[in-house]
Design a protein around this motif. Sequence first.
Motif, short mmCIF file in Angstrom:
data_model
loop_
_atom_site.label_atom_id
_atom_site.label_comp_id
_atom_site.label_asym_id
_atom_site.label_seq_id
_atom_site.Cartn_x
_atom_site.Cartn_y
_atom_site.Cartn_z
N ARG A 77 0.86 -1.18 0.00
CA ARG A 77 0.00 0.00 0.00
C ARG A 77 0.90 1.23 0.00
O ARG A 77 1.35 1.70 1.03
N ALA A 78 1.20 1.74 -1.17
CA ALA A 78 2.12 2.87 -1.31
C ALA A 78 1.35 4.19 -1.23
O ALA A 78 0.14 4.24 -1.41
N GLN A 79 2.09 5.25 -1.00
CA GLN A 79 1.52 6.59 -0.93
C GLN A 79 1.80 7.32 -2.23
O GLN A 79 2.92 7.26 -2.75
N CYS A 80 0.82 8.02 -2.76
CA CYS A 80 1.00 8.81 -3.96
C CYS A 80 2.01 9.92 -3.69
O CYS A 80 1.91 10.63 -2.68
N SER A 81 2.98 10.07 -4.58
CA SER A 81 4.01 11.09 -4.42
C SER A 81 3.50 12.50 -4.72
O SER A 81 4.13 13.47 -4.33
N TRP A 82 2.38 12.60 -5.40
CA TRP A 82 1.86 13.92 -5.76
C TRP A 82 0.88 14.45 -4.73
O TRP A 82 1.06 15.54 -4.22
N CYS A 83 -0.16 13.70 -4.41
CA CYS A 83 -1.16 14.22 -3.46
C CYS A 83 -0.83 13.84 -2.02
O CYS A 83 -1.40 14.43 -1.10
N ASP A 85 -1.76 11.49 -0.22
CA ASP A 85 -2.96 11.12 0.52
C ASP A 85 -2.69 9.88 1.36
O ASP A 85 -2.27 8.85 0.84
N VAL A 86 -2.93 9.99 2.65
CA VAL A 86 -2.70 8.86 3.55
C VAL A 86 -3.96 8.04 3.77
O VAL A 86 -3.92 7.00 4.42
N THR A 87 -5.08 8.49 3.24
CA THR A 87 -6.33 7.75 3.37
C THR A 87 -6.78 7.25 2.00
O THR A 87 -7.95 7.32 1.66
N LEU A 88 -5.82 6.75 1.23
CA LEU A 88 -6.09 6.37 -0.15
C LEU A 88 -7.30 5.45 -0.29
O LEU A 88 -7.41 4.45 0.41
N ARG A 89 -8.14 5.81 -1.22
CA ARG A 89 -9.29 4.97 -1.57
C ARG A 89 -9.05 4.31 -2.92
O ARG A 89 -9.91 3.62 -3.43
N ASN A 90 -7.91 4.59 -3.51
CA ASN A 90 -7.61 4.04 -4.83
C ASN A 90 -6.18 3.53 -4.85
O ASN A 90 -5.41 3.75 -3.93
N ASP A 91 -5.83 2.86 -5.93
CA ASP A 91 -4.51 2.28 -6.07
C ASP A 91 -3.49 3.32 -6.51
O ASP A 91 -3.82 4.31 -7.14
N VAL A 92 -2.24 3.02 -6.18
CA VAL A 92 -1.11 3.83 -6.61
C VAL A 92 -0.34 3.01 -7.63
O VAL A 92 -0.21 1.80 -7.50
N GLN A 93 0.14 3.68 -8.67
CA GLN A 93 0.82 3.00 -9.76
C GLN A 93 2.14 3.70 -10.05
O GLN A 93 2.24 4.92 -9.93
N LEU A 94 3.15 2.92 -10.44
CA LEU A 94 4.42 3.49 -10.85
C LEU A 94 4.30 3.91 -12.31
O LEU A 94 3.94 3.11 -13.17
N PHE A 95 4.59 5.19 -12.57
CA PHE A 95 4.63 5.72 -13.92
C PHE A 95 6.04 6.22 -14.18
O PHE A 95 6.66 6.84 -13.31
N THR A 96 6.55 5.96 -15.37
CA THR A 96 7.84 6.48 -15.77
C THR A 96 7.66 7.37 -16.99
O THR A 96 6.69 7.22 -17.74
N ALA A 97 8.59 8.28 -17.16
CA ALA A 97 8.56 9.18 -18.32
C ALA A 97 9.97 9.28 -18.89
O ALA A 97 10.94 9.46 -18.14
N ARG A 98 10.07 9.14 -20.19
CA ARG A 98 11.35 9.34 -20.87
C ARG A 98 11.71 10.82 -20.74
O ARG A 98 10.86 11.70 -20.87
N LYS A 99 12.99 11.10 -20.45
CA LYS A 99 13.42 12.49 -20.35
C LYS A 99 13.37 13.15 -21.73
O LYS A 99 13.37 12.47 -22.76
N ALA A 100 13.35 14.45 -21.73
CA ALA A 100 13.32 15.20 -22.98
C ALA A 100 14.73 15.32 -23.55
O ALA A 100 15.72 15.24 -22.83
#
Length: 161
Positions: A77-83, A85-100
């Motif tokens: 049960r991971a914590q979203c790095s953006w919001c 939120d410690v009371t998550l009601r939804n899943d957290v997912q790892l997203f990656t982005a290619r650098k520019a």
Amino acid sequence: MRPIDERAIRASFRNASRKEVSDLNLPAGFADIDFDRIDYLGWVDPKAPRRAYVITEVDGEFTGALLQQAEQRVIARAQCSWCEDVTLRNDVQLFTARKAGPAGRKGDTIGTLVCANFGCSENVRRLPPLAYEGFDRELARDLRIVKLGEHVRAFLAGLDA
């Protein structure tokens, strides 16, 4: 967030090729989005479920990133790095982005844990629980909204780092 149209969306991406931008599918219900209630526009491509997009304003300009969703879901049960939120009601997912730029062409990426449904704007607008007597819940909510914007902009700035 200011309202954005399809043309501005396609022009905003820092790390996507022309082909990737032309293949982009807008989020379902795009015409009905209330831009006054979101801090960034994020969605998973309905026709390419591992591809996602995020766009926000950085210094008055729309800046976007093409994201790749990790193949495996986060098990703990991971914590979203953006919001954050410690009371998550939804899943957290790892997203990656290619650098520019050249770094991205070499294969350099950045990653972050984000709410799988990009529901951060809704999460930060909920009043937090009363932490102690006299706790200013409205101020805490306002600070969470500010921090969400800072976190998303910092992630997008990392595309150029």
